[in-house]
Design an enzyme around this catalytic site. Structure first.
Site, short mmCIF file in Angstrom:
data_model
loop_
_atom_site.label_atom_id
_atom_site.label_comp_id
_atom_site.label_asym_id
_atom_site.label_seq_id
_atom_site.Cartn_x
_atom_site.Cartn_y
_atom_site.Cartn_z
N HIS A 157 39.34 23.62 116.16
CA HIS A 157 39.93 24.25 117.36
C HIS A 157 41.03 23.34 117.90
CE1 HIS A 157 36.10 26.80 117.81
NE2 HIS A 157 37.06 27.51 117.25
N GLU A 184 40.97 20.99 121.17
CA GLU A 184 39.86 20.05 121.37
C GLU A 184 40.27 18.65 120.89
OE1 GLU A 184 36.63 22.28 119.55
OE2 GLU A 184 37.01 23.98 120.87
N ARG A 201 43.77 27.58 120.84
CA ARG A 201 42.52 27.34 120.09
C ARG A 201 42.62 27.69 118.60
NH1 ARG A 201 36.62 28.13 120.81
NH2 ARG A 201 35.80 29.74 119.43
N HIS A 233 33.58 19.39 117.75
CA HIS A 233 34.19 20.28 118.74
C HIS A 233 34.10 19.63 120.11
CE1 HIS A 233 34.43 24.22 116.49
NE2 HIS A 233 33.66 23.52 115.67
N GLU A 242 29.45 19.03 120.18
CA GLU A 242 30.35 19.45 121.27
C GLU A 242 30.47 18.21 122.15
OE1 GLU A 242 31.97 22.26 121.68
OE2 GLU A 242 30.89 23.75 120.49
#
Ligand code: 0X9
Ligand code: ZN
Length: 365
Positions: A128, A131, A184, A252, A327
């Site tokens: 993405h 990020e 993104r 991510h 994440e």
């Protein structure tokens, strides 16, 4: 996110619907303007975010004078080149694929011994585009694997073979630098909108939930599995080495989660129990440095149903054993626009957990 001229209307709407609300980020543009340091460092490191490659290589000639040349290592790809030169017996350049706009997906293979071939770890960052912390954390970990003298880091560094791909969505990443910080997806044109979500585009349970068929959506799965040149080519590369791969790690941001397959179901499948146990230990190690708290669990149960993700494909198709999606920081205070002065602490704590994960499998593969 509400543009300034609609703030009043939006407040009226909330009142009318009797919705209570709380402002998370007061001014997104202010955060974007303050994300990077005021004085930019002159060489690659972890106090700033870096571009992928030099858009204007001529400029780098200016770094030479009559006496010396300073190598232009202030991009991710130039830094990778430097590693290959510095560690010729350990680091090999690899091209994992290419993108719609013709950029390479470059990475490196790190190998301290031919005995480690069947213990290969595949690390993917930046699928993405926005990020940015993920690209930075991946290069930090790679750097530590090569340079750290810490005995625990050295032990895992020299027990596994490593593939690092710091930017697997290069078109999106560059676009997030030049044009739209919060981009993104990929940049493939689809009618009047651009891009598919490269983490909804892999060919395992593709577009069966938590993905959109609308090209204008941020979770557009694409017209078919592997419609994106970047995911198609990277998956072919992975297939070529799949018999050696024991681990797929995907980075991510944000939310502070350590996610375990799969995204299509809340059921705990395959070796979930093993991954959850190891993941909990990893999260404890992560928290012990700065107190940052991570939640560990199944994707669908912890965040939402999402299909067509890269990690799920690696596990579902090839049975890859050690599969985690991080994440990274934070929990929404800065969100994707994490200030660069948090790169080092984020990377340090992430490495603490990463070491625990790979220690747990020493001698067990
Ligand atoms: O939605 C995603 O792709 C990820 N969250 S993010 O906010 N970074 O976009 C979660 C990825 C879940 N992973 C898989 N489904 N494999
Ligand atoms: Zn993401």
């Amino acid at each position: 996110m509400v543009p300034p001229h609609l703030v009043m209307d939006f407040q009226d709407f909330l009142n009318l619907q009797q919705l209570s609300s709380e402002i998370f980020i007061d001014n997104v543009q202010d955060q974007i303007d303050n994300e990077r340091p005021k004085v930019q460092p002159r060489a690659f490191g972890w106090t700033d975010y870096y571009r992928l490659a030099d858009a204007n290589p001529i400029k780098s000639l200016e770094l030479c004078n009559e006496l010396t040349c300073v190598s232009p290592v202030d991009t991710i790809y130039a830094w990778l080149d430097g590693l290959v030169t510095e560690f010729p017996n350990v680091v090999t350049p690899v091209v994992g694929g290419s993108s719609y706009e013709g950029r390479q997906i470059r990475g490196v293979r790190v190998s301290y011994s031919s005995a480690n071939r069947d213990r290969t770890v595949f690390v993917e960052a930046g699928i993405h585009a926005r990020e940015w912390i993920t690209n930075a954390v991946s290069t930090y970990i790679l750097n530590q694997i090569l340079r750290s003298s810490d005995s625990r880091i050295r032990r895992i560094a020299e027990y596994y073979d490593w593939y690092f791909f710091p930017s697997v969505n290069p078109d999106g990443y560059e676009y997030s630098h030049t044009t739209n910080r919060l981009w993104r997806k990929t940049r493939t044109p689809y009618g009047s909108c651009y891009g598919a979500d490269p983490n909804r585009n892999w060919g395992y349970r593709w577009n069966t939930g938590g993905a959109s068929s609308n090209p204008c959506s941020d979770t557009y799965a694409g017209p078919n599995p592997f419609s994106e040149r970047s995911t198609a080519t990277l998956s072919e590369f992975f297939t070529g080495i799949s018999s050696q791969v024991v681990s797929y790690i995907s980075f991510h941001s944000y939310s502070q989660l350590l996610l375990i397959p799969y995204g299509h179901t809340t059921q705990n499948l395959d070796n979930y129990t093993e991954l959850k146990q190891v993941g909990d230990r990893a999260a404890a190690a992560l928290a012990s440095r700065y107190g940052t708290r991570y939640t560990v669990g199944n994707i669908a149960a912890t965040i939402y149903v999402a299909t067509g993700g890269s990690m799920d494909w690696a596990k579902g198709v090839y049975g890859t054993r050690i599969t985690y999606t991080y994440e990274l920081r934070d929990q929404g205070r800065y969100g994707f626009v994490l200030p660069a002065n948090q790169i080092i602490p984020t990377a340090e704590e992430t490495l603490d957990s990463f070491v625990v994960i790979f220690e747990e499998f020493l001698g067990k593969l």
